[in-house]
Design a protein around this motif. Structure first.
Motif, PDB file in Angstrom:
ATOM      1  N   ASP A   1     -25.572 -17.895 -28.697  1.00 12.53           N
ATOM      2  CA  ASP A   1     -25.727 -19.154 -27.961  1.00 12.53           C
ATOM      3  C   ASP A   1     -25.277 -18.989 -26.519  1.00 12.53           C
ATOM      4  O   ASP A   1     -25.930 -19.468 -25.592  1.00 12.53           O
ATOM      5  N   ARG A   2     -24.159 -18.295 -26.328  1.00 10.60           N
ATOM      6  CA  ARG A   2     -23.648 -18.072 -24.971  1.00 10.60           C
ATOM      7  C   ARG A   2     -24.641 -17.255 -24.151  1.00 10.60           C
ATOM      8  O   ARG A   2     -24.856 -17.519 -22.965  1.00 10.60           O
TER       9      ARG A   2
ATOM     10  N   TRP B   1     -13.126 -10.830 -22.910  1.00  5.09           N
ATOM     11  CA  TRP B   1     -13.936 -11.638 -21.991  1.00  5.09           C
ATOM     12  C   TRP B   1     -14.356 -10.868 -20.754  1.00  5.09           C
ATOM     13  O   TRP B   1     -15.442 -11.098 -20.236  1.00  5.09           O
ATOM     14  N   ARG B   2     -13.541  -9.955 -20.279  1.00  3.96           N
ATOM     15  CA  ARG B   2     -13.971  -9.146 -19.129  1.00  3.96           C
ATOM     16  C   ARG B   2     -15.244  -8.384 -19.478  1.00  3.96           C
ATOM     17  O   ARG B   2     -16.182  -8.335 -18.685  1.00  3.96           O
ATOM     18  N   GLY B   3     -15.279  -7.808 -20.671  1.00  2.00           N
ATOM     19  CA  GLY B   3     -16.497  -7.119 -21.113  1.00  2.00           C
ATOM     20  C   GLY B   3     -17.668  -8.073 -21.242  1.00  2.00           C
ATOM     21  O   GLY B   3     -18.789  -7.761 -20.814  1.00  2.00           O
ATOM     22  N   LEU B   4     -17.432  -9.227 -21.803  1.00  2.00           N
ATOM     23  CA  LEU B   4     -18.481 -10.230 -21.968  1.00  2.00           C
ATOM     24  C   LEU B   4     -18.992 -10.717 -20.614  1.00  2.00           C
ATOM     25  O   LEU B   4     -20.202 -10.853 -20.407  1.00  2.00           O
ATOM     26  N   ILE B   5     -18.090 -10.948 -19.692  1.00  2.00           N
ATOM     27  CA  ILE B   5     -18.479 -11.404 -18.358  1.00  2.00           C
ATOM     28  C   ILE B   5     -19.304 -10.336 -17.637  1.00  2.00           C
ATOM     29  O   ILE B   5     -20.334 -10.648 -17.026  1.00  2.00           O
ATOM     30  N   GLU B   6     -18.864  -9.095 -17.696  1.00  2.00           N
ATOM     31  CA  GLU B   6     -19.617  -8.026 -17.016  1.00  2.00           C
ATOM     32  C   GLU B   6     -21.009  -7.872 -17.623  1.00  2.00           C
ATOM     33  O   GLU B   6     -21.983  -7.673 -16.906  1.00  2.00           O
ATOM     34  N   TRP B   7     -21.101  -7.987 -18.942  1.00  2.00           N
ATOM     35  CA  TRP B   7     -22.398  -7.922 -19.604  1.00  2.00           C
ATOM     36  C   TRP B   7     -23.274  -9.088 -19.129  1.00  2.00           C
ATOM     37  O   TRP B   7     -24.455  -8.915 -18.835  1.00  2.00           O
ATOM     38  N   SER B   8     -22.679 -10.279 -19.033  1.00  2.00           N
ATOM     39  CA  SER B   8     -23.416 -11.467 -18.611  1.00  2.00           C
ATOM     40  C   SER B   8     -23.915 -11.337 -17.174  1.00  2.00           C
ATOM     41  O   SER B   8     -25.066 -11.683 -16.872  1.00  2.00           O
TER      42      SER B   8
END
Length: 101
Positions: free
Chosen positions: A30-31, A80-87
């Protein structure tokens, strides 16, 4: 969610963990769809993929949420750092590279 103290066997515990993992993956999907929408909306507002102030705000938010729930804020920040960079990389495919402070 079951109270972990009520779980009597490893098989039951693993089933509970697997169910939670499935929920987490669904929320991440969803994100990702929200990130795709951000990439559609940002050009009209003149925004780049990476907005440093927003990155910092998101990290502050998740650290505070982790702290409030008794979870290690450093663990959550790392995830979240990994998630943010992926995003951001996903958005950059649409928007190109660039950064706002």
């Amino acid at each position: 969610m079951k109270d972990p103290r009520e779980i009597a066997s490893m098989a039951e515990l693993r089933a509970e963990i697997d169910a939670h993992d499935a929920k987490i993956v669904a929320m991440l999907a969803d994100r990702a769809r929200l990130i795709d929408r951000a990439a559609e909306l940002k050009p009209a507002e003149g925004m780049p993929a990476r907005i440093t102030a927003r990155v910092n705000a998101v990290l502050e938010n998740v650290r505070a949420e982790a702290q409030a729930r008794g979870l290690d804020p450093a663990l959550v920040e790392g995830i979240w750092r990994g998630l943010i960079e992926w995003s951001i990389a996903r958005e950059e495919k649409v928007l190109g590279k660039g950064e706002a402070e």
